[in-house]
Write a protein that holds these residues in place. Structure first.
Motif, short mmCIF file in Angstrom:
data_model
loop_
_atom_site.label_atom_id
_atom_site.label_comp_id
_atom_site.label_asym_id
_atom_site.label_seq_id
_atom_site.Cartn_x
_atom_site.Cartn_y
_atom_site.Cartn_z
N GLU A 269 0.84 -1.21 0.00
CA GLU A 269 0.00 0.00 0.00
C GLU A 269 0.87 1.25 0.00
O GLU A 269 0.58 2.23 -0.70
N ARG A 273 1.15 4.08 -3.04
CA ARG A 273 0.97 5.53 -2.87
C ARG A 273 2.15 6.30 -3.48
O ARG A 273 1.95 7.31 -4.16
N ASP A 277 2.45 9.14 -6.79
CA ASP A 277 2.74 10.50 -6.29
C ASP A 277 3.57 11.24 -7.34
O ASP A 277 4.72 10.88 -7.60
#
Length: 333
Positions: A269, A273, A277
């Motif tokens: 996870e 992310r 980004d």
């Protein structure tokens, strides 16, 4: 999303805002007497998050005084313990001749059956209140009575666990379902009981299931802090908490996944992310993987595809972030 009731002072005419706030807070806790040392406009916001018998209420408000008087106690006593985590500002609480001042990341406690007065500092105050029925705490009431009025830190130990849990919940309830509410309430009451027992040094009075839940939460917080460490394993986790690996695995039997699966999911996870980004668009995929404990790019790519059905490089490109060419030091994803 969990059931919430929202109060905003701006929804009321200026002259009615403080009276509306008194009615709101009395409904959240127990009948209260509120007063101000100055007139004019009054700003306040609060949310009541219902978690079965337990409730949480994040609030931001301007300076005023709260009182729970003997008359109001005779009028109604819901038999609750109340904790407030101060996030901004300062509050002074008094119980007769006893006084205590609480600042950011202090917990203050109250009992709905006791008179008290709270005076807040100037400016906006932010806090998160927790209401727990007395019957839910597996501690003798005469012992809990000794906790009321003590300042407890939300920066370390069990207090930090409780503060982290309640502030994360207060930040957003979107990821929870209504059926989660009583389970979350149960975790909160266990953490409150563990914090009280710690203050009392009365851990022996807690039932085994409360110890287990609290230890599991501590272990999960430890794992989140150490995700970047490639040496994070069930063995190292057990050693850090002075328990056996078999006991660690037994603790996670009550969870929906094994210890290793929990670590892998959190790492994936976190990597996901980072891959989406834009600020990290020039960071090679293998560097992101290594940041989150994956030392072998091929293992990361395989685990990522298994979890999300897409290779890391394709995910990054799908978000309009061009993956660096392998010549720049990246590894194929």
């Amino acid at each position: 999303m969990l059931s919430e009731t929202v109060f905003r002072s701006e929804d009321f005419p200026v002259g009615d805002r403080f009276d509306a706030w008194q009615a709101c807070t009395s409904g959240m806790h127990a009948p209260l007497e509120l007063s101000r040392e100055q007139g004019g406009d009054f700003r306040a916001e609060a949310r009541l998050i219902e978690l079965g018998a337990v409730s949480v209420w994040p609030a931001t408000f301007e300076q005023h005084i709260w009182r729970r008087t003997p008359k109001l106690i005779r009028q109604s006593d819901p038999e609750l313990y109340h904790l407030s985590l101060v996030l901004r500002g300062e509050v002074q609480v008094s119980w007769g001749r006893r006084y205590a001042t609480h600042r950011a990341y202090d917990f203050h406690t109250n009992d709905s059956a006791r008179p008290w007065e709270i005076r807040t500092s100037e400016g906006l105050i932010s806090s998160v209140g927790i209401e727990v029925p007395k019957v839910l705490l597996p501690l003798p009431r005469h012992k809990v009575d000794r906790v009321i009025g003590q300042r407890m830190s939300g920066r370390e130990g069990i207090g930090a666990l409780l503060a982290q849990f309640v502030t994360q919940l207060a930040a957003s309830t979107d990821s929870y379902q209504p059926a989660d509410a009583p389970r979350i309430g149960g975790v909160l009451s266990d953490l409150v009981a563990a914090l009280f027992a710690h203050v009392l040094d009365a851990d022996a009075a807690l039932p085994p299931e409360t110890h287990s839940r609290t230890l599991t939460l501590r272990i999960k917080a430890f794992i989140r802090r150490q995700l970047h460490d490639p040496e994070l394993t069930p063995g190292s986790i057990a050693a850090a908490h002075h328990i056996s690996r078999s006991y660690l695995h037994r603790l996670f039997q009550a969870e929906s996944e094994t210890v290793a699966a929990y670590i892998r999911r959190l790492r994936l996870e976190a990597a996901r992310r980072d891959l989406t980004d834009p600020a990290l668009r020039t960071t090679p995929i293998h560097a992101i993987a290594a940041r989150w404990g994956f030392t072998r790019p091929a293992d990361f790519s395989r685990a990522f595809r298994a979890a999300y059905g897409i290779p890391p490089r394709d995910l990054r490109q799908g978000f309009g972030i061009a993956a660096p060419h392998p010549a720049c030091g990246d590894q194929p994803g």
